[in-house]
Write an enzyme that holds these catalytic residues in place. Structure first.
Site, PDB file in Angstrom:
ATOM      1  CG  HIS A 292      -1.914  -1.068   1.303  1.00 39.52           C
ATOM      2  ND1 HIS A 292      -3.025  -1.091   0.480  1.00 39.52           N
ATOM      3  CD2 HIS A 292      -1.997  -2.171   2.090  1.00 39.52           C
ATOM      4  CE1 HIS A 292      -3.755  -2.156   0.769  1.00 39.52           C
ATOM      5  NE2 HIS A 292      -3.154  -2.834   1.732  1.00 39.52           N
TER       6      HIS A 292
ATOM      7  CG  HIS B 147      -2.705  -9.920  -3.866  1.00 42.53           C
ATOM      8  ND1 HIS B 147      -3.319 -10.778  -4.766  1.00 42.53           N
ATOM      9  CD2 HIS B 147      -2.386 -10.672  -2.782  1.00 42.53           C
ATOM     10  CE1 HIS B 147      -3.373 -11.989  -4.234  1.00 42.53           C
ATOM     11  NE2 HIS B 147      -2.813 -11.958  -3.050  1.00 42.53           N
TER      12      HIS B 147
ATOM     13  NE  ARG C  31      -3.324 -20.425  -3.529  1.00 42.64           N
ATOM     14  CZ  ARG C  31      -3.723 -19.460  -4.334  1.00 42.64           C
ATOM     15  NH1 ARG C  31      -2.995 -18.360  -4.473  1.00 42.64           N
ATOM     16  NH2 ARG C  31      -4.840 -19.578  -5.026  1.00 42.64           N
TER      17      ARG C  31
ATOM     18  N   GLY D 144      -5.143 -22.208  11.446  1.00 43.13           N
ATOM     19  CA  GLY D 144      -4.324 -21.865  12.589  1.00 43.13           C
ATOM     20  C   GLY D 144      -3.120 -21.034  12.251  1.00 43.13           C
ATOM     21  N   GLY D 145      -3.193 -20.303  11.128  1.00 45.25           N
ATOM     22  CA  GLY D 145      -2.093 -19.432  10.750  1.00 45.25           C
ATOM     23  C   GLY D 145      -1.957 -18.255  11.706  1.00 45.25           C
ATOM     24  NE  ARG D 146       3.247 -13.875  14.311  1.00 44.05           N
ATOM     25  CZ  ARG D 146       3.683 -12.676  13.921  1.00 44.05           C
ATOM     26  NH1 ARG D 146       3.707 -12.381  12.631  1.00 44.05           N
ATOM     27  NH2 ARG D 146       4.094 -11.793  14.814  1.00 44.05           N
TER      28      ARG D 146
ATOM     29  CG  ASN E  93      -0.800 -16.330  -2.939  1.00 45.13           C
ATOM     30  OD1 ASN E  93      -1.248 -17.360  -3.435  1.00 45.13           O
ATOM     31  ND2 ASN E  93      -0.313 -16.280  -1.714  1.00 45.13           N
TER      32      ASN E  93
ATOM     33  CG  HIS F  28      -3.664  -6.036 -17.623  1.00 42.18           C
ATOM     34  ND1 HIS F  28      -4.418  -7.123 -17.271  1.00 42.18           N
ATOM     35  CD2 HIS F  28      -4.120  -4.996 -16.876  1.00 42.18           C
ATOM     36  CE1 HIS F  28      -5.312  -6.765 -16.362  1.00 42.18           C
ATOM     37  NE2 HIS F  28      -5.148  -5.488 -16.103  1.00 42.18           N
TER      38      HIS F  28
ATOM     39  CG  HIS G  12     -20.571  -6.972  -0.475  1.00 43.32           C
ATOM     40  ND1 HIS G  12     -19.381  -7.590  -0.781  1.00 43.32           N
ATOM     41  CD2 HIS G  12     -20.241  -5.847   0.206  1.00 43.32           C
ATOM     42  CE1 HIS G  12     -18.377  -6.876  -0.297  1.00 43.32           C
ATOM     43  NE2 HIS G  12     -18.877  -5.807   0.310  1.00 43.32           N
TER      44      HIS G  12
END
Length: 294
Positions: free
Chosen positions: A90, A100, A104, A252-254, A102, A139, A169
């Site tokens: 940001h 952003h 994985r 259970g991640g941080r 990611n 792009h 929404h």
């Protein structure tokens, strides 16, 4: 053959390379915070970045979280491991976009059965004030990253990104998209691993030139106010719709690392609309609707 050691080595190296470039760009060191199953590297109140982080995590469990089995119910109850790099940046200047990334890998195992694996990831851009040349550059970088993997891959993953980063929404996109993919196992492990490496390796060239171009653009309270309003949409998406946020919390991640993606200054208003003909309105009319930026 699944080589999770090679995946981990690539992801931790990617994290360090991206952080080194961001530190050089901002001029202020990032904070490193190791937490047992990963490392969060973040900045707050930097010279350029108001808030941002580049996280690596490698988490395991004995039973798949609900968010991971929603699309694959046959995997419920399997042991699993997931590793990835996730970043959100940001900038303070409203003329510089939020971004952003990611990448994985997920592996699910069960005794006497072959492991089930897949990759996912992508990158997307969330401007507050739109510039055609910036959108085109981002792009094109996404297209070039996927070009070696098939003529139709970029078009499919761009469409997926447009559809995924959408606030149902609000009936509006979060930003101007990029690429997004999940459940990737086409063509074997080596091909899929190569694809996420190509995406990860292309990020800095896709994003930092836009920041360099806009970092000295003057702005005032009007622009900061609109930035804070639009950041509210970012918060709404991440807390209501994002599968990665849900997976992190359910597994259970941080929490500090998971919610690192949220911007530091945000505003909401009741039934606000931009002034007709304003630069703020142009974001809605000319940039947010999905289009072919190439």
């Amino acid at each position: 053959m699944i080589d999770n050691t090679a995946v981990r080595h690539y992801l931790t190296g990617l994290q360090e390379r991206i952080v080194a470039a961001l530190e050089a760009f901002d001029g202020q060191p990032f904070r490193r915070d190791a937490w047992g199953r990963g490392t969060s590297i973040l900045i707050e109140d930097g010279n350029f970045f108001e808030r941002g982080g580049v996280n690596f995590s490698h988490v395991t469990g004995e039973a798949m979280p609900a968010s991971a089995t929603a699309h694959r119910p046959e995997l419920a109850g399997r042991r699993w491991e997931a590793m990835g790099v996730s970043l959100v940046l940001h900038p303070r200047n409203p003329y510089c976009p939020t971004t952003h990334l990611n990448v994985r890998c997920f592996i699910a195992t069960k005794d006497d059965e072959a492991p089930v694996w897949w990759f996912g990831g992508g990158m997307d851009l969330t401007p507050y004030y739109g510039f055609v040349e910036d959108a085109q550059h981002f792009h094109r970088s996404c297209r070039d990253a996927l070009a070696p993997f098939g003529d139709d891959v970029h078009a499919r993953y761009k469409k997926w990104c447009d559809e995924y980063f959408f606030l149902k929404h609000r009936n509006e996109p979060r930003g101007i998209g990029g690429i997004f993919f999940d459940d990737l196992n086409e063509g074997g492990f080596d091909r899929c691993f190569s694809m996420i490496r190509s995406v990860g390796d292309s990020f800095l060239n896709a994003y930092l030139p836009l920041c360099e171009r806009r970092r000295d653009t003057p702005y005032g309270e009007r622009e900061r106010d609109f930035q804070a309003y639009r950041r509210g949409r970012y918060v709404e998406f991440n807390l209501v719709w994002d599968r990665g946020t849900l997976f992190g919390l359910q597994s259970g991640g941080r929490t500090e690392a998971i919610l690192m993606s949220l911007p530091p200054v945000v505003k909401w208003r009741y039934d606000w609309h931009p002034e007709p003909g304003s630069a703020e309105e142009k974001l809605y009319t000319d940039f947010l609707p999905p289009r072919d930026w190439l």
